[in-house]
Design a protein around this motif. Structure first.
Motif, PDB file in Angstrom:
ATOM      1  N   CYS A   1      -4.836   5.588   2.738  1.00 52.28           N
ATOM      2  CA  CYS A   1      -5.791   4.567   3.183  1.00 52.28           C
ATOM      3  C   CYS A   1      -7.238   4.932   2.863  1.00 52.28           C
TER       4      CYS A   1
ATOM      5  N   GLY B   1      -0.237   5.150   3.930  1.00 57.89           N
ATOM      6  CA  GLY B   1      -1.073   4.000   4.233  1.00 57.89           C
ATOM      7  C   GLY B   1      -0.275   2.845   4.811  1.00 57.89           C
TER       8      GLY B   1
ATOM      9  N   ARG C   1      -7.358   4.917  -2.908  1.00 59.46           N
ATOM     10  CA  ARG C   1      -5.944   4.533  -2.807  1.00 59.46           C
ATOM     11  C   ARG C   1      -5.343   4.151  -4.168  1.00 59.46           C
TER      12      ARG C   1
END
Length: 315
Positions: A15, A46, A19
């Motif tokens: 996250c 994430g 990413r």
């Protein structure tokens, strides 16, 4: 080979602001590991929780995450609690290397060459900063990578806008003396006295602008590996990379970034403890120049997976 490593998780995505790069790195690592029969599985922190990670049945994990919550020691601490062996540096070294300000403080204490700097906050006197460091300078958020939020400042009136851009990512901002010259990077494998630098990569970006676009998207950037340097300077830079890596307590693998000024003096900029593993990435280039294929590199890194903190004694 799959019997040696068991069930392997490739942690990717995450996250952080990096990413998209991490997704590419993880996919490359996963493809490499599965190509030699390793039972590897992609896992995205994430989108999946630590509970999911604990229940995934992994025997070890390859960290292909970049940036916050993957490269900064937080995930490494969780993996230590889970007693799940992982690639790369431990919680402390990961945290130090992710913080460019703390990295420079450690290096300066070890008499390693790194450009002069100041820390910027909302209350900083920008005139004083320029007077202390000089122009041009580089403004960076100290906890980001992939050149996110980075600006080269050539005039005092540009400094405020550069600070505001970097402040989107961090509360304290690094202002660093700009070093004009050749951009070099040195991959490092191993731990402690066994740490060894791989061949140096020189990055030749259009107008010297090695930004996100020229790192990961365009094909305009040129790479020279091994870099064309004389033998003594090559050894000096590789030794500095190893010393910088060991000073932070890094292990497994990493990558030290340098600038080489007009007088052939190398300056350390930062250490990456979970470098990119995309088609444009630099560690695989250095490994290839050392005779190591991308697949061999991934397997070598995976083989180094471990927990770095001693387990508590049994009750």
């Amino acid at each position: 080979m799959s019997e040696n490593f068991g069930r392997v998780g490739v942690l990717y995505g995450g996250c952080s602001a990096e990413r998209e790069v991490s997704l590419m790195s993880g996919q490359g690592v996963h493809a490499a590991l599965t190509s030699v029969g390793i039972d590897a599985h992609l896992f995205d922190p994430g989108k999946q929780s630590l509970v999911d990670l604990a229940n995934a049945g992994f025997d070890r994990v390859f960290i292909a995450l970049h940036g916050r919550y993957g490269e900064d020691g937080t995930l490494q601490g969780a993996l230590e609690l889970l007693q799940l062996p992982y690639t790369g540096s431990g919680p402390l070294a990961s945290s130090l290397a992710m913080d460019k300000i703390m990295t420079k403080r450690v290096w300066l204490e070890q008499n390693l060459p790194t450009p002069g700097f100041a820390i910027l906050t909302e209350s900083s006197d920008l005139d004083e900063v320029v007077a202390a460091i000089g122009l041009p300078l580089i403004i960076k958020p100290p906890h980001e990578g992939s050149t996110l939020g980075v600006t080269k400042v050539g005039k005092l009136e540009e400094l405020s806008a550069a600070y505001r851009l970097a402040a989107r990512y961090d509360a304290e901002i690094l202002a660093e003396r700009f070093i004009s010259g050749r951009e070099l990077t040195v991959p490092v494998l191993g731990k402690g006295k066994s740490a060894r630098a791989l061949p140096i990569v020189e990055i030749v970006a259009p107008q010297g602008n090695y930004d996100y676009e020229h790192k990961y998207v365009s094909n305009d950037t040129q790479y020279v590996c091994p870099a064309k340097l004389d033998t003594a300077l090559t050894r000096e830079i590789m030794t500095l990379a190893e010393r910088a890596y060991v000073a932070l307590g890094c292990e497994g693998w990493g990558r030290a970034d340098f600038m080489l000024d007009a007088d052939d003096r190398p300056w350390l900029l930062e250490m990456n403890t979970s470098p990119g593993m995309t088609s444009h990435s630099l560690v695989p280039m250095g490994a290839k120049a050392a005779g190591m294929s991308y697949v061999d590199l991934c397997v070598t890194i995976l083989a180094s997976a471990s927990c770095k903190v001693l387990a508590p004694p049994a009750a």
